[in-house]
Design a protein around this motif. Structure first.
Motif, short mmCIF file in Angstrom:
data_model
loop_
_atom_site.label_atom_id
_atom_site.label_comp_id
_atom_site.label_asym_id
_atom_site.label_seq_id
_atom_site.Cartn_x
_atom_site.Cartn_y
_atom_site.Cartn_z
N LEU A 120 36.37 48.78 32.72
CA LEU A 120 35.87 48.46 31.39
C LEU A 120 36.18 47.03 30.99
N SER A 121 37.16 46.43 31.63
CA SER A 121 37.57 45.07 31.24
C SER A 121 37.20 44.04 32.29
N ILE A 122 36.25 44.37 33.18
CA ILE A 122 35.86 43.41 34.22
C ILE A 122 35.24 42.15 33.61
N ASN A 123 34.44 42.33 32.58
CA ASN A 123 33.83 41.16 31.94
C ASN A 123 34.89 40.21 31.39
N THR A 124 35.93 40.80 30.84
CA THR A 124 37.02 39.97 30.31
C THR A 124 37.71 39.21 31.44
N LEU A 129 38.51 33.88 34.20
CA LEU A 129 38.53 33.01 35.38
C LEU A 129 38.21 31.56 35.03
N SER A 130 37.65 31.33 33.83
CA SER A 130 37.36 29.98 33.36
C SER A 130 38.31 29.54 32.26
N ASP A 131 39.39 30.26 32.07
CA ASP A 131 40.36 29.92 31.02
C ASP A 131 41.03 28.59 31.34
N SER A 154 31.54 42.74 45.72
CA SER A 154 30.79 41.49 45.62
C SER A 154 31.30 40.63 44.47
N ILE A 155 31.64 41.26 43.36
CA ILE A 155 32.17 40.52 42.22
C ILE A 155 33.50 39.87 42.58
N VAL A 156 34.33 40.61 43.30
CA VAL A 156 35.63 40.07 43.70
C VAL A 156 35.45 38.89 44.66
N VAL A 157 34.49 38.98 45.57
CA VAL A 157 34.24 37.88 46.50
C VAL A 157 33.82 36.62 45.74
N LEU A 158 32.94 36.79 44.77
CA LEU A 158 32.51 35.63 43.97
C LEU A 158 33.68 35.04 43.19
N SER A 184 40.57 44.73 52.68
CA SER A 184 40.95 46.13 52.82
C SER A 184 40.08 47.05 51.97
N LEU A 185 39.54 46.51 50.88
CA LEU A 185 38.66 47.31 50.02
C LEU A 185 37.30 47.50 50.66
N ASP A 186 36.75 46.45 51.25
CA ASP A 186 35.42 46.53 51.86
C ASP A 186 35.37 45.48 52.98
N SER A 187 35.43 45.94 54.21
CA SER A 187 35.46 45.02 55.35
C SER A 187 34.11 44.39 55.66
N THR A 188 33.05 44.83 55.00
CA THR A 188 31.74 44.24 55.26
C THR A 188 31.62 42.81 54.74
N HIS A 189 32.55 42.40 53.90
CA HIS A 189 32.53 41.04 53.35
C HIS A 189 33.29 40.06 54.24
#
Length: 809
Positions: A120-124, A129-131, A154-158, A184-189
């Motif tokens: 729920l707080s991903i947008n925050t 990240l620009s603070d 994908s969001i974490v990679v960005l 470890s969460l997703d090895s496809t990245h």
């Protein structure tokens, strides 16, 4: 007037004193409140815990901050406070910086347990990240990468890619630490993460490079080719990296060196001198890592020791001994680890460790494993110079209450007897004294060690049994006879089995009397052997299976040596009849096989009577000589009392715990390393001399304006971006030549300046003549235009005049 001034000064002084007193009181009160509040947060009473939820939902930042401090205090005490996750997430966008920091700390702890609420707080998090504050940016990425939901990979990679290019090294370090979590969460990245790691490898900040090494090991440990261009810079930066980053970076560089660099080669010349050839890149790593031996962090010292153990030539591996010995006084935990690693390298480095054997003496306060490791180290450093002191130590350790320590000490005495021949007499005397001990463990281990020593000495003397040394009381046969006479005292099963084997194996050897005459027992059997068989047959039913097997073998050997003796035949028949119906199938099989083997030697072992009529089973019947060869020959092999040490890697967890857990694989050296040019970079190009750079513009005929000299270049080398002029020299053979060249350059400069001045004067004259001619032509043109445009507007003429004026200008 003076009285008025005095009153004013007195009043002002009193006010100042009151103000100072109030200020001191206020500060003291603040300190008291802070001290009291800090201790109150650790108070976990039910009343204060119940108010946390209410305070988190309050509109007051002060109450929220107090609630968050209390939650963090409860987390530090190990209490589970995940029930407040929903209320804490609401404050993730608080304007109060202190509240946001505490919220992030809480989310780092429980984001994995509550991934749905954390979403729920991903947008925050993305906004943070620009603070402007790098601490907020780093913590936002940590929380975002800590949410274990594959759909946000994908969001974490960005986010990681964005933070990897951040201006703050602390944020870049957080990005590197987030890469293993994302993988470890997703090895496809993996391809995208490898690109990010490649970017982070170019980072020149020592703060983040250690974390990059962790990410590299987790995502692409086999892609060592990515380190070619960065290897030398990483080696030079090693000393500036943080302590734990140095450990990870050294482990990575060790794998790279073993994979990409050639092995050091040691060659012996005809003169006897040893020449060591070490690759320049490998030497760079060793030189940059050696100062870290002085680090205060034991992990760093162990990492450098591991580097020298696996990379340095054999003549330089002894450098790791003094730093490791220094760590023995750090703490009991560090001592435990260091001793475990010293045991692995003790044998090759025995000469370097031998002078420091007093550092390994066992203390009463040591734990069991530390005692065992110290005894093994003392065993490894035995030499001609210190064996007497170490033998006294081993005899003392044999009286310890720890059975394992006793066994190791007695086995070390036997090892000393084999390693140092001068100590054999003293070692045998000590071992023979242990046989009369009241403790079975001492007797058993002493017998086992004596067995190996007897085998060794008999093997050395089997062709010279008549030497005068064999008359001594500590000769091999005398030891066997003494053990045979003490068979009733020896109760340990393994020790009794060893004595029975020795009696049977060497029962045919001659006994030695005091007058030196060699005699045998009746009919070729030693005089003490039949009595041992008699005692063993009497207690056969109460023995263990291990002892029963040796009793049956002893009976068979004595019967082969003297098949006509009726007493030996009756004892052997009694033993075989008991063994034929024993409960242990190994004992039954041994008895039946030996009785069949001896069927051609004597018929006394065959069953008698009508009920046990023996039927001829057929087959080949061996002669007595053949059976004797089977039972006696090939039994001179000397077995080492200590099992061979497992090939445990230096610096691995297995050396301490005995179990393999996450130990990194260390590759073998290659026959030939990779091409050194792969590691060449612009930073490796040597810089030109400062004076050459200063005189270069004038030598090339350019401007003589002074240019600043950059002592620490940050970009490509200037020497790689220009071509030296013809005749230019960068070095001189002596000082006179230097001044001659300098005078020649000054003369050339003076001539060039005079020629330039003449050329400038001529050019000025020509330009003056050209300007006069142009002026005359312009005047004629103006007159013609005035005549032709006599009816034109004055304004137009003014404009055209201005244009001509501008053109002339």
């Amino acid at each position: 007037m003076a009285a008025f001034d005095l009153n004013t000064i007195t009043e002002n002084a009193s006010r100042l004193g009151m103000r100072l007193q109030e200020t001191i009181s206020e500060h003291a009160r603040d300190l008291t409140i802070a001290r009291g509040s800090g201790s109150n947060y650790l108070d976990s009473s039910e009343e204060k815990v119940k108010n946390i939820r209410k305070q988190l939902d309050s509109n007051s930042d002060r109450e929220k901050l107090e609630a968050m401090k209390r939650l963090i205090a409860l987390i530090s005490k190990g209490r589970n406070v995940s029930e407040y996750f929903a209320q804490v997430v609401k404050n993730v966008a608080s304007h109060n910086l202190e509240i946001r920091k505490l919220v992030y700390i809480y989310l780092l702890r429980y984001a994995e347990q509550e991934p749905d609420l954390a979403l729920l707080s991903i947008n925050t998090f993305q906004k943070d990240l620009s603070d402007p504050n790098p601490l907020i940016r780093a913590m936002a990425l940590r929380v975002l990468s800590g949410i274990k939901v594959p759909m946000i990979g994908s969001i974490v990679v960005l986010a990681i890619k964005k933070c990897a290019a951040d201006i703050s090294p602390y944020v870049r370090k957080a990005a590197a630490l987030a890469i293993p979590k994302c993988y470890s969460l997703d090895s496809t990245h993996q391809p995208e993460l490898i690109n990010i790691i490649t970017t982070l490898l170019r980072d020149r900040s020592p703060l983040s490079i250690g974390s990059v090494a962790i990410a590299f090991e987790a995502v692409c440990p086999t892609r060592l080719d990515l380190l070619h261009q960065h290897y030398r810079r990483l080696c030079r930066t090693l000393i500036d990296v943080d302590e734990w980053g140095q450990v990870d970076l050294l482990n990575l560089l060790i794998r790279y060196a073993r994979t990409m660099l050639p092995r050091p080669v040691e060659t012996t010349q005809e003169s006897g001198d040893t020449v060591i050839e070490v690759d320049s890149d490998l030497r760079l790593l060793l030189q940059m890592a050696e100062p870290l031996f002085q680090s205060n962090n034991p992990a760093v010292v162990l990492a450098v020791a591991r580097t020298f153990w696996y990379l340095a030539p054999s003549s330089e591996t002894s450098k790791l001994v003094p730093p490791l010995l220094r760590l023995l006084n750090a703490s009991p935990e560090v001592q435990r680890v260091v001793l475990a690693y010293l045991v692995l390298v003790a044998e090759p480095l025995s000469q370097a460790l031998s002078p420091f054997y007093t550092r390994f003496l066992v203390r009463a306060s040591d734990i069991r494993q530390v005692k065992k490791d110290k005894v093994r180290l003392l065993r490894a450093v035995i030499s001609v110079d210190n064996y007497q002191a170490l033998l006294r130590e081993f005899v003392t350790y044999a009286e310890d209450t720890d059975d394992e320590l006793v066994a190791d000490a007695i086995q070390a005495i036997g090892y000393c007897a084999r390693l140092v021949p001068d100590s054999t007499q003293q070692c045998l005397t000590s071992l023979m004294s242990f046989i009369q001990s009241k403790h079975d463990v001492v007797v058993a281990n002493a017998v086992i060690v004596l067995k190996s020593l007897v085998q060794l000495r008999l093997q050395q003397q089997q062709s010279t049994l008549s030497v005068a040394g064999s008359i001594a009381s500590t000769s091999p046969l005398a030891i066997i006879s003494r053990l045979a006479y003490h068979i009733d005292v020896i109760r340990h099963p393994k020790a009794r089995a060893c004595v029975l084997w020795l009696v049977g194996q060497y029962a045919s050897s001659p006994t030695v009397q005091e007058n030196g005459i060699h005699e045998r027992g009746p009919e070729g059997v030693a005089e003490w052997a039949p009595d041992v068989l008699r005692k063993s047959a009497k207690s056969f039913m109460g023995e263990t299976s291990l002892v029963k097997l040796q009793i049956v073998t002893l009976a068979a050997k004595l019967l082969v040596l003297n098949p006509t003796d009726s007493t030996l035949g009756l004892l052997a028949r009694y033993v075989f009849s008991l063994a034929r119906y024993d409960q242990d199938f190994d004992v039954r099989d041994r008895a039946r096989s030996l009785s069949s083997l001896l069927s051609g030697v004597t018929p006394i072992l065959q069953p008698q009577g009508e009920d046990e009529a023996h039927e001829d089973a057929g087959g080949v019947v061996l002669r007595r000589e053949q059976v004797r060869m089977i039972l006696f020959e090939g039994k001179f092999g000397i077995s080492e009392e200590l099992a061979a040490e497992d090939r445990t890697a230096f610096g691995s967890i297995k050396a301490i715990t005995g179990k393999t857990f996450g130990d990194s694989y260390l590759p073998d050296w290659l026959e030939e390393g990779t091409e050194p040019s792969l590691r060449d970079t612009e930073d490796d190009v040597p810089q030109g001399p400062v004076y050459a750079q200063a005189s270069l513009p004038r030598a090339m005929g350019g401007s003589t304006k002074a240019t600043p000299v950059v002592l620490t270049p940050t970009g490509p080398s200037p020497s790689s971006s220009y071509v030296r002029p013809e005749g230019y020299k960068s070095s001189w053979t002596d000082l006179d030549r230097f001044y001659e060249d300098d005078n020649d350059e000054e003369a050339e400069e003076a001539e060039s300046e005079s020629e330039e001045s003449q050329d400038e004067d001529e050019s000025e004259e020509e330009e003056g003549e050209e300007e006069e001619e142009e002026g005359e032509e312009e005047e004629e043109e103006e007159e013609e235009t005035e005549e032709e445009s006599g009816t034109e507007d004055p304004d137009d003429r003014t404009d055209s005049g201005d244009e001509h004026t501008q053109h002339a200008g």
